[in-house]
Design an enzyme around this catalytic site. Sequence first.
Site, PDB file in Angstrom:
ATOM      1  N   ARG A   1       0.823  -1.220   0.000  1.00 24.21           N
ATOM      2  CA  ARG A   1       0.000   0.000   0.000  1.00 24.21           C
ATOM      3  C   ARG A   1       0.855   1.267   0.000  1.00 24.21           C
ATOM      4  NH1 ARG A   1      -4.715  -2.335   3.962  1.00 24.21           N
ATOM      5  NH2 ARG A   1      -5.992  -3.115   2.268  1.00 24.21           N
TER       6      ARG A   1
ATOM      7  N   LYS B   1     -23.027 -14.949  -1.084  1.00 24.11           N
ATOM      8  CA  LYS B   1     -24.448 -14.589  -1.006  1.00 24.11           C
ATOM      9  C   LYS B   1     -24.955 -13.781  -2.192  1.00 24.11           C
ATOM     10  CE  LYS B   1     -24.783 -14.226   4.006  1.00 24.11           C
ATOM     11  NZ  LYS B   1     -24.864 -13.242   5.071  1.00 24.11           N
TER      12      LYS B   1
ATOM     13  N   GLY C   1     -11.339  -7.817  -2.998  1.00 25.14           N
ATOM     14  CA  GLY C   1     -11.593  -8.961  -2.120  1.00 25.14           C
ATOM     15  C   GLY C   1     -10.886 -10.234  -2.535  1.00 25.14           C
TER      16      GLY C   1
ATOM     17  N   GLY D   1     -14.967  -3.441   0.016  1.00 21.93           N
ATOM     18  CA  GLY D   1     -16.294  -2.842   0.176  1.00 21.93           C
ATOM     19  C   GLY D   1     -16.497  -1.647  -0.740  1.00 21.93           C
TER      20      GLY D   1
HETATM   21  P1  AMP Z   1     -17.861 -13.041  -0.634  1.00 21.05           P
HETATM   22  O1  AMP Z   1     -17.246 -12.411   0.573  1.00 21.05           O
HETATM   23  O2  AMP Z   1     -19.336 -12.884  -0.731  1.00 21.05           O
HETATM   24  O3  AMP Z   1     -17.146 -12.673  -1.924  1.00 21.05           O
HETATM   25  O4  AMP Z   1     -17.697 -14.596  -0.439  1.00 21.05           O
HETATM   26  C1  AMP Z   1     -16.448 -15.192  -0.346  1.00 21.05           C
HETATM   27  C2  AMP Z   1     -16.582 -16.478   0.404  1.00 21.05           C
HETATM   28  O5  AMP Z   1     -17.539 -17.285  -0.239  1.00 21.05           O
HETATM   29  C3  AMP Z   1     -15.304 -17.260   0.441  1.00 21.05           C
HETATM   30  O6  AMP Z   1     -14.823 -17.309   1.758  1.00 21.05           O
HETATM   31  C4  AMP Z   1     -15.710 -18.636  -0.047  1.00 21.05           C
HETATM   32  O7  AMP Z   1     -15.192 -19.681   0.741  1.00 21.05           O
HETATM   33  C5  AMP Z   1     -17.219 -18.615   0.056  1.00 21.05           C
HETATM   34  N1  AMP Z   1     -17.828 -19.564  -0.888  1.00 21.05           N
HETATM   35  C6  AMP Z   1     -17.709 -19.575  -2.213  1.00 21.05           C
HETATM   36  N2  AMP Z   1     -18.340 -20.646  -2.734  1.00 21.05           N
HETATM   37  C7  AMP Z   1     -18.876 -21.344  -1.706  1.00 21.05           C
HETATM   38  C8  AMP Z   1     -19.623 -22.532  -1.594  1.00 21.05           C
HETATM   39  N3  AMP Z   1     -19.950 -23.225  -2.680  1.00 21.05           N
HETATM   40  N4  AMP Z   1     -20.002 -22.915  -0.363  1.00 21.05           N
HETATM   41  C9  AMP Z   1     -19.657 -22.212   0.729  1.00 21.05           C
HETATM   42  N5  AMP Z   1     -18.949 -21.079   0.685  1.00 21.05           N
HETATM   43  C10 AMP Z   1     -18.541 -20.635  -0.513  1.00 21.05           C
END
Ligand code: AMP
Length: 400
Positions: free
Chosen positions: A38, A200, A357, A380
């Site tokens: 950074r 999600k 991320g 974010g």
């Molecule tokens: P996000 O912060 O919404 O980008 O989600 C990232 C997280 O989603 C990571 O820690 C992944 O381990 C989780 N993830 C991705 N695919 C799956 C899955 N099929 N089942 C459970 N967790 C998942």
Amino acid sequence: MAKTKTIRDIEVQDKRVFVRVDFNVPLDENGKVSDNTRIVAALPTIKHLIEAGAKVILASHLGRPKGQVNPAFSLKPAAEELAVQLGMPVQFAEDCVGSDVEAAVNALQSGSVLLLENVRYHAGEEGNDPEFAKQLGSLADVFVNDAFGTAHRAHASTAGITAHVDTNVAGFLIERELAFLGDKTEEPVKPFTVILGGAKVSDKIKVIDRLLEKADNIIIGGAMAYTFALANGKKVGDSLSEPDKVDVAQSAIDKAAEKGVRFLLPIDTKITNALDFGSRSVGEVDVAEGDIPDGWEGVDIGPKTVELYKQVVAESKTVLWNGPMGVFEIEACSIGTFAVADAVAANQDAISIIGGGDSVKAIKNSGNGDKVSFISTGGGASLNFLEGKELPGVSSLDTI
Ligand code: AMP
């Protein structure tokens, strides 16, 4: 859309220029900076200001000292590392406001650099207290924001300060974020493919909704895909899903059909009958096409999906990627995510944008960091920006 003013557009000779940087760097057990990424990223803006004859005042947060002075979160190690990187002395102030800081600023020579202590030692920073913002603003003739990672927060040093300074502009880092996350997705070179993954649907639905207006292809992976599978009447076994968001998923599918956007969901899924995140291990592994049986959960996209997604990425001229295709922290579930990382990097004819991320981790860990067009520095903040949300740290800057 009005263009945000940048340091290219202004004169700074002999001016007190207050730069909000992101020096939120990790420290090792000896209190030294253990990853200077950074600090290095901020060098172009800092060097430009030094060369243009500004009195450069740098401010940042480090960690979460929660409004208290706490030496464990001091920016002093960052001052030492910055001095090494610049090859010149960097002064350090033990606070970011108050009479000692004012004296240090008044004594500052043109072309020299002063780093202030952690702004989050004061509760007024995160509280965006007008009095604290005024004190910060009193140190400056010009405010430069170059901390994209905190631009989605209305804090005193990211937004509040602009009410007390006449000239407020972006540094080179934020300029690049706006160019790639903004301009290049606003008027994309087509075909434009958006790859979204992660846990999600509810976290990404606003991004999907906005980019459905711009994209030719939307590719879905990660646990998000199982909520879309539910909307399509499939069974998802024990997979992570959001049954209460099925209507949201359905309306995205409908909108894509209406707009003629190709909406790609996994055609096969890697599944397991046991997943232990703590020990990073899985039990038996199989591949499901269609329904996922009870007692099994989806953990990655399957091999046919990998091939399909690779092909769509290869045919694209702009690619935006945010979110992993599976539980990529576990090696056995990381194939899809790394295949996408390789595919995005392999398409050198496309503008490739990695939107923060976990995708950034995957791109870097796969050795593709220097093969993509742009890697966002905000998690974010980049998601908020892609949703079309106003970022207080950007919207409070001057426009042309
Ligand atoms: P996000 O912060 O919404 O980008 O989600 C990232 C997280 O989603 C990571 O820690 C992944 O381990 C989780 N993830 C991705 N695919 C799956 C899955 N099929 N089942 C459970 N967790 C998942």
